[in-house]
Design a protein around this motif. Sequence first.
Motif, PDB file in Angstrom:
ATOM      1  N   TRP A  15       0.839  -1.204   0.000  1.00 42.24           N
ATOM      2  CA  TRP A  15       0.000   0.000   0.000  1.00 42.24           C
ATOM      3  C   TRP A  15       0.877   1.259   0.000  1.00 42.24           C
ATOM      4  CZ3 TRP A  15      -4.895   1.959  -0.297  1.00 42.24           C
ATOM      5  CH2 TRP A  15      -5.093   3.259   0.218  1.00 42.24           C
ATOM      6  N   ARG A  16       1.866   1.298   0.914  1.00 42.62           N
ATOM      7  CA  ARG A  16       2.734   2.467   1.025  1.00 42.62           C
ATOM      8  C   ARG A  16       3.534   2.681  -0.246  1.00 42.62           C
ATOM      9  NH1 ARG A  16       4.128   5.474   5.373  1.00 42.62           N
ATOM     10  NH2 ARG A  16       5.110   6.626   3.669  1.00 42.62           N
ATOM     11  N   GLN A  17       4.001   1.593  -0.856  1.00 40.53           N
ATOM     12  CA  GLN A  17       4.774   1.728  -2.095  1.00 40.53           C
ATOM     13  C   GLN A  17       3.947   2.416  -3.179  1.00 40.53           C
ATOM     14  OE1 GLN A  17       6.183  -1.963  -3.804  1.00 40.53           O
ATOM     15  NE2 GLN A  17       6.541  -1.006  -5.792  1.00 40.53           N
ATOM     16  N   VAL A  18       2.706   1.974  -3.339  1.00 38.43           N
ATOM     17  CA  VAL A  18       1.843   2.545  -4.385  1.00 38.43           C
ATOM     18  C   VAL A  18       1.516   4.007  -4.072  1.00 38.43           C
ATOM     19  CG1 VAL A  18      -0.371   2.345  -5.571  1.00 38.43           C
ATOM     20  CG2 VAL A  18       0.913   0.292  -4.971  1.00 38.43           C
ATOM     21  N   VAL A  19       1.200   4.296  -2.820  1.00 39.29           N
ATOM     22  CA  VAL A  19       0.901   5.678  -2.434  1.00 39.29           C
ATOM     23  C   VAL A  19       2.130   6.564  -2.615  1.00 39.29           C
ATOM     24  CG1 VAL A  19       0.272   7.183  -0.493  1.00 39.29           C
ATOM     25  CG2 VAL A  19      -0.961   5.040  -0.865  1.00 39.29           C
ATOM     26  N   ASP A  20       3.292   6.060  -2.223  1.00 46.45           N
ATOM     27  CA  ASP A  20       4.517   6.855  -2.321  1.00 46.45           C
ATOM     28  C   ASP A  20       4.837   7.224  -3.765  1.00 46.45           C
ATOM     29  OD1 ASP A  20       4.792   6.766   0.403  1.00 46.45           O
ATOM     30  OD2 ASP A  20       6.405   5.278   0.415  1.00 46.45           O
ATOM     31  N   VAL A  21       4.658   6.278  -4.685  1.00 46.34           N
ATOM     32  CA  VAL A  21       4.975   6.549  -6.088  1.00 46.34           C
ATOM     33  C   VAL A  21       3.854   7.345  -6.751  1.00 46.34           C
ATOM     34  CG1 VAL A  21       5.418   5.519  -8.352  1.00 46.34           C
ATOM     35  CG2 VAL A  21       6.440   4.507  -6.304  1.00 46.34           C
ATOM     36  N   ASN A  22       2.644   6.816  -6.700  1.00 46.44           N
ATOM     37  CA  ASN A  22       1.551   7.380  -7.497  1.00 46.44           C
ATOM     38  C   ASN A  22       1.067   8.726  -6.987  1.00 46.44           C
ATOM     39  OD1 ASN A  22       1.788   4.898  -8.720  1.00 46.44           O
ATOM     40  ND2 ASN A  22      -0.323   4.276  -8.411  1.00 46.44           N
ATOM     41  N   LEU A  23       1.027   8.885  -5.682  1.00 45.34           N
ATOM     42  CA  LEU A  23       0.476  10.117  -5.116  1.00 45.34           C
ATOM     43  C   LEU A  23       1.567  11.054  -4.609  1.00 45.34           C
ATOM     44  CD1 LEU A  23      -1.903  11.854  -4.386  1.00 45.34           C
ATOM     45  CD2 LEU A  23      -2.180  10.515  -2.277  1.00 45.34           C
ATOM     46  N   THR A  24       2.367  10.585  -3.665  1.00 48.16           N
ATOM     47  CA  THR A  24       3.388  11.465  -3.101  1.00 48.16           C
ATOM     48  C   THR A  24       4.409  11.869  -4.158  1.00 48.16           C
ATOM     49  OG1 THR A  24       3.093  10.422  -0.938  1.00 48.16           O
ATOM     50  CG2 THR A  24       5.088  11.732  -1.269  1.00 48.16           C
ATOM     51  N   GLY A  25       4.850  10.910  -4.978  1.00 50.61           N
ATOM     52  CA  GLY A  25       5.811  11.233  -6.033  1.00 50.61           C
ATOM     53  C   GLY A  25       5.250  12.235  -7.020  1.00 50.61           C
ATOM     54  N   SER A  26       3.993  12.068  -7.390  1.00 54.92           N
ATOM     55  CA  SER A  26       3.359  13.008  -8.307  1.00 54.92           C
ATOM     56  C   SER A  26       3.247  14.396  -7.679  1.00 54.92           C
ATOM     57  CB  SER A  26       1.973  12.498  -8.712  1.00 54.92           C
ATOM     58  OG  SER A  26       2.084  11.316  -9.472  1.00 54.92           O
ATOM     59  N   PHE A  27       2.890  14.444  -6.400  1.00 52.69           N
ATOM     60  CA  PHE A  27       2.837  15.731  -5.701  1.00 52.69           C
ATOM     61  C   PHE A  27       4.204  16.405  -5.669  1.00 52.69           C
ATOM     62  CE2 PHE A  27       4.026  17.692  -1.651  1.00 52.69           C
ATOM     63  CZ  PHE A  27       3.370  18.911  -1.802  1.00 52.69           C
ATOM     64  N   LEU A  28       5.242  15.645  -5.316  1.00 52.66           N
ATOM     65  CA  LEU A  28       6.576  16.239  -5.216  1.00 52.66           C
ATOM     66  C   LEU A  28       7.031  16.832  -6.548  1.00 52.66           C
ATOM     67  CD1 LEU A  28       8.376  13.555  -3.004  1.00 52.66           C
ATOM     68  CD2 LEU A  28       7.696  15.865  -2.305  1.00 52.66           C
ATOM     69  N   CYS A  29       6.770  16.094  -7.638  1.00 54.66           N
ATOM     70  CA  CYS A  29       7.154  16.599  -8.959  1.00 54.66           C
ATOM     71  C   CYS A  29       6.325  17.821  -9.332  1.00 54.66           C
ATOM     72  CB  CYS A  29       7.001  15.504 -10.008  1.00 54.66           C
ATOM     73  SG  CYS A  29       8.214  14.169  -9.862  1.00 54.66           S
ATOM     74  N   ALA A  30       5.030  17.771  -9.056  1.00 54.94           N
ATOM     75  CA  ALA A  30       4.172  18.914  -9.355  1.00 54.94           C
ATOM     76  C   ALA A  30       4.591  20.133  -8.536  1.00 54.94           C
ATOM     77  CB  ALA A  30       2.715  18.567  -9.084  1.00 54.94           C
ATOM     78  N   GLN A  31       4.918  19.931  -7.276  1.00 54.31           N
ATOM     79  CA  GLN A  31       5.342  21.034  -6.423  1.00 54.31           C
ATOM     80  C   GLN A  31       6.615  21.684  -6.958  1.00 54.31           C
ATOM     81  OE1 GLN A  31       7.120  20.212  -2.483  1.00 54.31           O
ATOM     82  NE2 GLN A  31       5.520  21.559  -1.627  1.00 54.31           N
ATOM     83  N   ALA A  32       7.584  20.850  -7.338  1.00 52.59           N
ATOM     84  CA  ALA A  32       8.840  21.387  -7.867  1.00 52.59           C
ATOM     85  C   ALA A  32       8.617  22.100  -9.198  1.00 52.59           C
ATOM     86  CB  ALA A  32       9.857  20.260  -8.021  1.00 52.59           C
ATOM     87  N   ALA A  33       7.765  21.533 -10.043  1.00 54.20           N
ATOM     88  CA  ALA A  33       7.451  22.189 -11.316  1.00 54.20           C
ATOM     89  C   ALA A  33       6.735  23.510 -11.066  1.00 54.20           C
ATOM     90  CB  ALA A  33       6.588  21.269 -12.172  1.00 54.20           C
ATOM     91  N   PHE A  34       5.786  23.516 -10.140  1.00 49.38           N
ATOM     92  CA  PHE A  34       5.014  24.713  -9.808  1.00 49.38           C
ATOM     93  C   PHE A  34       5.950  25.830  -9.350  1.00 49.38           C
ATOM     94  CE2 PHE A  34       2.062  27.433  -7.632  1.00 49.38           C
ATOM     95  CZ  PHE A  34       0.811  27.181  -8.186  1.00 49.38           C
ATOM     96  N   ARG A  35       6.870  25.496  -8.459  1.00 45.60           N
ATOM     97  CA  ARG A  35       7.814  26.505  -7.964  1.00 45.60           C
ATOM     98  C   ARG A  35       8.636  27.088  -9.109  1.00 45.60           C
ATOM     99  NH1 ARG A  35       9.814  22.841  -2.808  1.00 45.60           N
ATOM    100  NH2 ARG A  35       8.296  23.595  -1.275  1.00 45.60           N
ATOM    101  N   THR A  36       9.111  26.210  -9.982  1.00 44.12           N
ATOM    102  CA  THR A  36       9.917  26.661 -11.109  1.00 44.12           C
ATOM    103  C   THR A  36       9.108  27.543 -12.053  1.00 44.12           C
ATOM    104  OG1 THR A  36      11.286  24.666 -11.015  1.00 44.12           O
ATOM    105  CG2 THR A  36      11.275  25.878 -13.092  1.00 44.12           C
ATOM    106  N   MET A  37       7.916  27.103 -12.404  1.00 40.20           N
ATOM    107  CA  MET A  37       7.078  27.837 -13.353  1.00 40.20           C
ATOM    108  C   MET A  37       6.645  29.188 -12.790  1.00 40.20           C
ATOM    109  SD  MET A  37       4.799  24.619 -14.696  1.00 40.20           S
ATOM    110  CE  MET A  37       5.540  23.314 -15.700  1.00 40.20           C
ATOM    111  N   LYS A  38       6.434  29.255 -11.497  1.00 40.26           N
ATOM    112  CA  LYS A  38       6.030  30.509 -10.844  1.00 40.26           C
ATOM    113  C   LYS A  38       7.154  31.537 -10.885  1.00 40.26           C
ATOM    114  CE  LYS A  38       4.485  32.307  -6.359  1.00 40.26           C
ATOM    115  NZ  LYS A  38       4.132  31.961  -4.950  1.00 40.26           N
TER     116      LYS A  38
END
Length: 246
Positions: A101-124
Amino acid sequence: MSIAVVTGAGSGIGRGVALALSAAGWTVALAGRRAEPLEETARQAAGETSVVPTDITDPAAVVALFATVRDRFGRVDLLFNNAGSFAGGGTPVEDLAYETWRQVVDVNLTGSFLCAQAAFRTMKEQSPQGGRIINNGSISAHVPRPHSVAYTATKHAMTGLTKSLSLDGRPYRIACGQIDIGNAATEMTARMQTGILQANGETAVEPVMDAADVARTVVHMAGLPLEANVQFATVMATAMPYIGRG
């Protein structure tokens, strides 16, 4: 020059989209856990690429990914948030291990959030300001398959992530959309063609579509001006059991 970051770029949908973006004139940073598959994607690409091995579940690694892209190319215009895990698929709820469960959440959700957050900061912060994030959802963002609780839960959460990013990105010209994919012919869907459990308890072979059709859709979404956005797109094998599933 438009700069894209594609996660999970070493295989499947990620590789197909990276190659399609490259053919369309994008410069593509290829992210994924293993260097070898990323380098194979780079060899097939029509244009300039950069191979950046990255574990998207590691916050420091994600920060380093976007720093590397900014240092080399100056900006980020697109994130295709694609990397995902179907670990535990086919396992009944009562038997699913916590670690899975944690593996799937870490990749699919947390990983996606982390990448989106970093992209958001850069784009802003970049000039000209703004960019686009496209999240890889799934048919499972709408309806589950049997015995897919972890994957389904994370893909439903991806829709919430997409909506929040869309809203929060408005002041900074950051657009966010989601592509929900059903039965593209990749390594992950090979079992569809040999028979997979259906909601009525039967096992059935399901049709698949060419992953290139998905890639073309992402390229279209990516190529829109920032004043326009495909908020949600569903691309699926026409006759797969989605409408009426369950």
